[in-house]
Design an enzyme around this catalytic site. Sequence first.
Site, mmCIF file in Angstrom:
data_model
loop_
_atom_site.group_PDB
_atom_site.id
_atom_site.type_symbol
_atom_site.label_atom_id
_atom_site.label_comp_id
_atom_site.label_asym_id
_atom_site.label_seq_id
_atom_site.Cartn_x
_atom_site.Cartn_y
_atom_site.Cartn_z
ATOM 1 N N PRO A 79 46.962 50.944 57.382
ATOM 2 C CA PRO A 79 48.346 50.758 57.480
ATOM 3 C C PRO A 79 48.522 49.631 58.537
ATOM 4 C CG PRO A 79 47.383 52.808 58.513
ATOM 5 C CD PRO A 79 46.419 52.192 57.597
ATOM 6 N N ASP A 80 49.707 48.951 58.394
ATOM 7 C CA ASP A 80 50.114 48.025 59.564
ATOM 8 C C ASP A 80 50.382 48.652 60.647
ATOM 9 O OD1 ASP A 80 52.432 48.656 58.814
ATOM 10 O OD2 ASP A 80 53.139 46.527 58.329
ATOM 11 N N PHE A 81 51.143 47.889 61.578
ATOM 12 C CA PHE A 81 51.697 48.152 62.790
ATOM 13 C C PHE A 81 53.162 48.812 62.650
ATOM 14 C CE2 PHE A 81 49.100 46.458 66.657
ATOM 15 C CZ PHE A 81 48.169 47.603 66.382
ATOM 16 N N ARG A 82 53.896 47.977 62.228
ATOM 17 C CA ARG A 82 55.617 47.943 62.216
ATOM 18 C C ARG A 82 56.398 48.386 60.977
ATOM 19 N NH1 ARG A 82 53.500 44.199 65.782
ATOM 20 N NH2 ARG A 82 53.844 44.499 67.987
ATOM 21 N N ASN A 125 44.088 40.481 62.372
ATOM 22 C CA ASN A 125 43.508 41.567 61.890
ATOM 23 C C ASN A 125 42.040 41.594 62.513
ATOM 24 O OD1 ASN A 125 45.590 42.065 60.230
ATOM 25 N ND2 ASN A 125 44.630 41.455 58.369
ATOM 26 N N ASP A 147 40.098 44.220 61.010
ATOM 27 C CA ASP A 147 39.334 44.989 60.152
ATOM 28 C C ASP A 147 37.975 44.387 59.514
ATOM 29 O OD1 ASP A 147 40.381 43.208 58.226
ATOM 30 O OD2 ASP A 147 42.097 44.681 58.091
ATOM 31 N N HIS A 155 42.165 38.341 67.383
ATOM 32 C CA HIS A 155 42.308 39.536 68.100
ATOM 33 C C HIS A 155 40.777 40.193 68.153
ATOM 34 C CE1 HIS A 155 47.064 39.224 67.883
ATOM 35 N NE2 HIS A 155 46.435 38.648 68.805
HETATM 36 P P1 CNA Z 1 52.807 44.209 62.146
HETATM 37 O O1 CNA Z 1 53.361 43.811 63.230
HETATM 38 O O2 CNA Z 1 52.548 45.517 61.809
HETATM 39 O O3 CNA Z 1 53.466 43.504 60.993
HETATM 40 C C1 CNA Z 1 52.994 43.394 59.711
HETATM 41 C C2 CNA Z 1 53.974 42.693 58.674
HETATM 42 O O4 CNA Z 1 53.304 42.741 57.481
HETATM 43 C C3 CNA Z 1 55.181 43.228 58.783
HETATM 44 O O5 CNA Z 1 56.362 42.440 58.790
HETATM 45 C C4 CNA Z 1 55.445 43.881 57.290
HETATM 46 O O6 CNA Z 1 56.460 43.620 56.927
HETATM 47 C C5 CNA Z 1 54.521 43.046 56.365
HETATM 48 N N1 CNA Z 1 53.884 43.864 55.421
HETATM 49 C C6 CNA Z 1 53.066 44.984 55.653
HETATM 50 N N2 CNA Z 1 52.616 45.267 54.393
HETATM 51 C C7 CNA Z 1 53.223 44.310 53.532
HETATM 52 C C8 CNA Z 1 53.045 44.266 52.087
HETATM 53 N N3 CNA Z 1 52.321 45.138 51.296
HETATM 54 N N4 CNA Z 1 53.786 43.068 51.549
HETATM 55 C C9 CNA Z 1 54.553 42.202 52.191
HETATM 56 N N5 CNA Z 1 54.698 42.177 53.609
HETATM 57 C C10 CNA Z 1 53.914 43.276 54.091
HETATM 58 O O7 CNA Z 1 51.222 43.409 62.122
HETATM 59 P P2 CNA Z 1 50.898 42.035 62.604
HETATM 60 O O8 CNA Z 1 49.645 41.746 62.135
HETATM 61 O O9 CNA Z 1 52.113 41.136 62.640
HETATM 62 O O10 CNA Z 1 50.868 42.424 64.296
HETATM 63 C C11 CNA Z 1 49.631 41.910 64.863
HETATM 64 C C12 CNA Z 1 48.365 43.148 65.563
HETATM 65 C C13 CNA Z 1 48.635 44.433 64.212
HETATM 66 C C14 CNA Z 1 47.303 42.922 65.483
HETATM 67 O O11 CNA Z 1 46.899 42.848 66.843
HETATM 68 C C15 CNA Z 1 46.332 43.760 64.834
HETATM 69 O O12 CNA Z 1 45.212 43.745 65.523
HETATM 70 C C16 CNA Z 1 47.219 44.775 64.574
HETATM 71 N N6 CNA Z 1 46.675 45.616 63.311
HETATM 72 C C17 CNA Z 1 45.896 45.135 62.561
HETATM 73 C C18 CNA Z 1 45.298 45.854 61.452
HETATM 74 C C19 CNA Z 1 44.232 45.426 60.599
HETATM 75 O O13 CNA Z 1 43.202 44.861 61.012
HETATM 76 N N7 CNA Z 1 44.169 45.693 59.321
HETATM 77 C C20 CNA Z 1 45.955 46.904 61.027
HETATM 78 C C21 CNA Z 1 47.174 47.500 62.063
HETATM 79 C C22 CNA Z 1 47.288 46.945 63.026
#
Ligand code: CNA
Length: 412
Positions: free
Chosen positions: A111-114, A185, A187, A204
């Site tokens: 999952p993402d953050f937002r 990311n 991961d 990060h």
């Molecule tokens: P965020 O703030 O959660 O934003 C993610 C963005 O991606 C949003 O605008 C979503 O609408 C978009 N999104 C998510 N899924 C999809 C999809 N399937 N198709 C199209 N768009 C999509 O995350 P950011 O990366 O902007 O924020 C930075 C943080 C999140 C970093 O410091 C990371 O460490 C942290 N993070 C990382 C992971 C990981 O490593 N996989 C997971 C969760 C959070």
Amino acid sequence: MNRSRSSQPPVPRVTRSAGGRLTEPAERLDSGPGPYGKQRRKQTDSALAQDLSQMSMSGQDTLNNSSPSASAVKSSSRGGLASVARLVKLGRCKNVVVVAGAGVSTASGIPDFRTPGTGLYSNLEKYNIPYPEAIFNIDYFSNDPQPFFSLAKALYPGSHRPNYIHYFIRMLHHKGLLLRVYTQNIDGLEKLCGIPDDKLVEAHGSFATAACHLCYTAYPAEEAKQAIMNDEVPICTFCAATVKPDVVFFGEDLPQKYFLNTQDFPKADLLIIMGTSLQIEPFASLVNTVRSTVPRLLLNRNAVGPFEKVPLRRADHMELGDLEETVRRFAEMLGWNDDIEELMRSQETLSLPTLISSPLSVVQTSCQSRGAPAGTETSRSRAGGQRGASSGSEETDSETDSKSSASSSQST
Ligand code: CNA
């Protein structure tokens, strides 16, 4: 916490902070002297401008609504991608920079953050924290590491596989077009899909190394993982403070590799921004440091950062929708789909490289990420531990943080 460093640092320092953006320095870069000064740009940019003039402003009709309707997205979602694909096929993009966020890995099941509903920020009740960002707040961690460790258990590399989007980025490298990928990311999936280290900036940090959060003495990453997975707290062998994987928290230094951006972004001839909300500084402002004539392609579910502004910059394009589906379409336009599928098949059958470094590389990587030469970890870490509270000749966190705020309009 009172981290310190010498008063005349050999390297710049930038810390991670949430929210806020810089004003765009692209014009400054454009007008300055040097290799990207006016004279040299004239030739390359005029050819580029000719191609750009044929491009459509994909995505503009979605901007009046912060949450674009499905039909608006649909009507905006064709021209830009095709135009950029055409540029790539014409050979105009040989220094592609990719800026990646958590949206790249949602197709891998992380999952993402937002994202409302599924994002980690919507599901934090179980971590028992006062506000979402606390989970990456270094002072909060210092008092109570459990919320981060609970999250780390879910994010630790090992149970997730790279997806088509990661392999698309690797294909950019394979075709000789990737200047660098800057990912937020943690991961490790870019590394796991085979993007070489020298093409990758994990801005990060990652779980591949670990160190004391107080004195920075390196700690074997595999042992840290074992402890965290067993709900134990890894303890520094030098100062007995809590050990943390080298994931960059708010207020912590970004890795030295991050500073490659000052060379890369002025050199870029295409910027692809994928799956990020562009909310975290200083990373978010990087996208404003390419030259103003350089095409920027946003691939995301919604408009973010400078793409929320009307009108878009003339070389800006966005393709809104599901990222994996969009990237597949982009790859089809480029004629790369079969190559990517083949690459995925071959890579997934290989025995994959381990993400956790050997004890030797743990020491070197952690050390290098703090700007020290490889092999000097022990003395440096111990010195850091002995320093504890800063001395008169060293700067405090608040001093250095206020410096970093020169490149970060708001810090946590
Ligand atoms: P965020 O703030 O959660 O934003 C993610 C963005 O991606 C949003 O605008 C979503 O609408 C978009 N999104 C998510 N899924 C999809 C999809 N399937 N198709 C199209 N768009 C999509 O995350 P950011 O990366 O902007 O924020 C930075 C943080 C999140 C970093 O410091 C990371 O460490 C942290 N993070 C990382 C992971 C990981 O490593 N996989 C997971 C969760 C959070």
